[in-house]
Design a protein around this motif. Structure first.
Motif, PDB file in Angstrom:
ATOM      1  N   TYR A   1     -12.190  71.355 -50.094  1.00  0.00           N
ATOM      2  CA  TYR A   1     -12.529  69.958 -49.905  1.00  0.00           C
ATOM      3  C   TYR A   1     -14.038  69.787 -49.888  1.00  0.00           C
ATOM      4  O   TYR A   1     -14.776  70.715 -49.546  1.00  0.00           O
ATOM      5  CB  TYR A   1     -11.885  69.397 -48.637  1.00  0.00           C
TER       6      TYR A   1
ATOM      7  N   TRP B   1     -15.400  63.110 -45.888  1.00  0.00           N
ATOM      8  CA  TRP B   1     -14.779  64.295 -46.472  1.00  0.00           C
ATOM      9  C   TRP B   1     -13.467  63.899 -47.091  1.00  0.00           C
ATOM     10  O   TRP B   1     -12.843  62.899 -46.713  1.00  0.00           O
ATOM     11  CB  TRP B   1     -14.609  65.417 -45.466  1.00  0.00           C
TER      12      TRP B   1
ATOM     13  N   TRP C   1     -19.068  72.026 -50.478  1.00  0.00           N
ATOM     14  CA  TRP C   1     -17.668  72.396 -50.652  1.00  0.00           C
ATOM     15  C   TRP C   1     -17.285  73.330 -49.504  1.00  0.00           C
ATOM     16  O   TRP C   1     -18.045  74.230 -49.140  1.00  0.00           O
ATOM     17  CB  TRP C   1     -17.443  73.119 -51.971  1.00  0.00           C
TER      18      TRP C   1
ATOM     19  N   GLU D   1     -10.908  64.927 -54.266  1.00  0.00           N
ATOM     20  CA  GLU D   1     -11.022  66.188 -54.980  1.00  0.00           C
ATOM     21  C   GLU D   1      -9.896  66.339 -56.009  1.00  0.00           C
ATOM     22  O   GLU D   1      -8.795  65.802 -55.819  1.00  0.00           O
ATOM     23  CB  GLU D   1     -10.958  67.373 -54.014  1.00  0.00           C
TER      24      GLU D   1
ATOM     25  N   GLN E   1      -9.478  64.864 -48.886  1.00  0.00           N
ATOM     26  CA  GLN E   1      -8.208  65.453 -48.453  1.00  0.00           C
ATOM     27  C   GLN E   1      -8.028  66.871 -48.975  1.00  0.00           C
ATOM     28  O   GLN E   1      -7.216  67.633 -48.453  1.00  0.00           O
ATOM     29  CB  GLN E   1      -7.041  64.582 -48.927  1.00  0.00           C
ATOM     30  N   GLY E   2      -8.768  67.208 -50.010  1.00  0.00           N
ATOM     31  CA  GLY E   2      -8.721  68.576 -50.517  1.00  0.00           C
ATOM     32  C   GLY E   2      -7.832  68.764 -51.731  1.00  0.00           C
ATOM     33  O   GLY E   2      -6.972  67.935 -52.030  1.00  0.00           O
TER      34      GLY E   2
ATOM     35  N   CYS F   1     -15.182  66.588 -57.291  1.00  0.00           N
ATOM     36  CA  CYS F   1     -15.135  65.678 -56.147  1.00  0.00           C
ATOM     37  C   CYS F   1     -15.733  64.352 -56.605  1.00  0.00           C
ATOM     38  O   CYS F   1     -16.924  64.284 -56.922  1.00  0.00           O
ATOM     39  CB  CYS F   1     -15.939  66.263 -54.990  1.00  0.00           C
TER      40      CYS F   1
END
Length: 117
Positions: free
Chosen positions: A95, A107, A36, A6, A109-110, A22
């Motif tokens: 994330y 997914w 999201w 992201e 790490q944000g 992303c």
């Protein structure tokens, strides 16, 4: 093995806008339902928005309807979240997730979003 990264977070004043991205390193990005999520301070993790494989169907949390727009570009393997009219309650770590057969497979790490005056 897939990876989601992201970017696009930052600090903005209330009423401001941000566009999150992303980037997916997935061989078949178009096979994944994407979403999201966010994790605000002192709050539970929250599903913000989801989008179908083709992008034809989207859904949003009530708290962001009319302010956020999720979209994807399957050719570029990218997922986006356009956020406008941001509020302090939108603050959190954002994330993305990739789902296959209803199960979260990957997914990221944000990216941090902070909304304050």
């Amino acid at each position: 093995q897939g990876r989601l990264v992201e970017s696009g977070g930052g600090s903005v004043q209330p009423g401001g806008s941000l566009r999150l991205t992303c980037e997916a390193s997935l061989s078949t990005f178009s096979n994944f339902v994407m979403s999201w999520h966010r994790w605000g301070p002192g709050k539970a993790r929250e599903l913000v928005a989801g989008i179908s494989r083709t992008g034809g169907t989207t859904n949003y949390a009530d708290s962001v309807k009319g302010r956020f727009t999720i979209s994807r570009d399957n050719g570029k393997k990218m997922l986006y979240l356009q956020m406008s009219s941001l509020e302090p309650d939108d603050t959190g770590l954002y994330y993305c997730k990739a789902y296959q057969n209803g199960q979260p497979e990957y997914w990221g790490q944000g990216t941090q979003v902070t909304v304050s005056s």
